[in-house]
Motif scaffolding. Structure first.
Motif, mmCIF file in Angstrom:
data_model
loop_
_atom_site.group_PDB
_atom_site.id
_atom_site.type_symbol
_atom_site.label_atom_id
_atom_site.label_comp_id
_atom_site.label_asym_id
_atom_site.label_seq_id
_atom_site.Cartn_x
_atom_site.Cartn_y
_atom_site.Cartn_z
ATOM 1 N N ARG A 1 11.748 -61.487 -59.696
ATOM 2 C CA ARG A 1 11.210 -60.307 -60.386
ATOM 3 C C ARG A 1 12.164 -59.116 -60.334
ATOM 4 O O ARG A 1 11.884 -58.072 -60.919
ATOM 5 C CB ARG A 1 9.853 -59.931 -59.808
ATOM 6 N N ASP B 1 8.091 -58.239 -64.609
ATOM 7 C CA ASP B 1 7.954 -59.543 -65.240
ATOM 8 C C ASP B 1 9.050 -59.738 -66.285
ATOM 9 O O ASP B 1 9.104 -59.010 -67.285
ATOM 10 C CB ASP B 1 6.587 -59.667 -65.908
ATOM 11 N N GLU B 2 9.913 -60.732 -66.066
ATOM 12 C CA GLU B 2 11.005 -60.975 -67.008
ATOM 13 C C GLU B 2 10.517 -61.272 -68.428
ATOM 14 O O GLU B 2 11.132 -60.787 -69.381
ATOM 15 C CB GLU B 2 11.928 -62.087 -66.503
#
Length: 161
Positions: free
Chosen positions: A146, A119-120
């Motif tokens: 992702r 998850d950025e």
């Protein structure tokens, strides 16, 4: 249970003797579904790098693990981060972040960029971005947004050994 007042956590490089505790933690964190992910396909062929992989211990209890794997993206050598798992009670105390920082520092010291699927919003605080990864081809289906990296301007090509 982790006591934030005590914070008796210790972080160690992964050792062969840690294997059973790590597998139990990964099973607890991800369940059997972890074996069908694209990231698991990478781990099937990548070279495990224990000197860049870390465990977090609360006394004799494993509360977190991060593992690192040497890969190539096209012609570029890189380190693939994952899995990262932390017991629920350790999440609010920054155990995962500490392990990511230690693992990335080890990869940087060895001269490697780091690649992961995650998850950025979480990993951007450690310098990860999807921007350098538009041309990365994982072995299996993955949400391209992702696929994240740090320590490199561009990665392009298939992820291989």
């Amino acid at each position: 249970m982790i006591d934030p007042a005590d914070q008796a956590l210790s972080y160690t490089q992964e050792q062969p003797a840690d294997a059973d505790a790590i597998e139990a933690l990964l099973d607890h964190a991800f369940g059997p579904g972890r074996f069908v992910k694209s990231s698991e396909r990478v781990r099937e062929f990548a070279e495990f790098r224990p000197e860049m992989s870390f465990c977090a211990w609360d006394g004799g209890r494993l509360v977190g693990v991060v593992r690192m794997w040497k890969v190539h993206v096209g012609a570029t050598p890189a380190i693939f981060l994952g899995p990262l798992a932390v017991r629920a009670e350790g999440r609010k105390f920054g155990v995962g972040g500490e392990m990511v920082q230690r693992a990335c520092a080890a990869a940087q010291a060895a001269g490697y960029p780091v690649l992961l699927v995650g998850d950025e919003p979480y990993f951007s605080r450690f310098g990860f971005s999807a921007a350098p990864c538009k041309g990365v081809r994982m072995p299996g289906p993955v949400n391209q947004r992702r696929v994240l990296a740090r320590g490199v301007d561009l990665l392009d090509g298939p992820v291989t050994a």
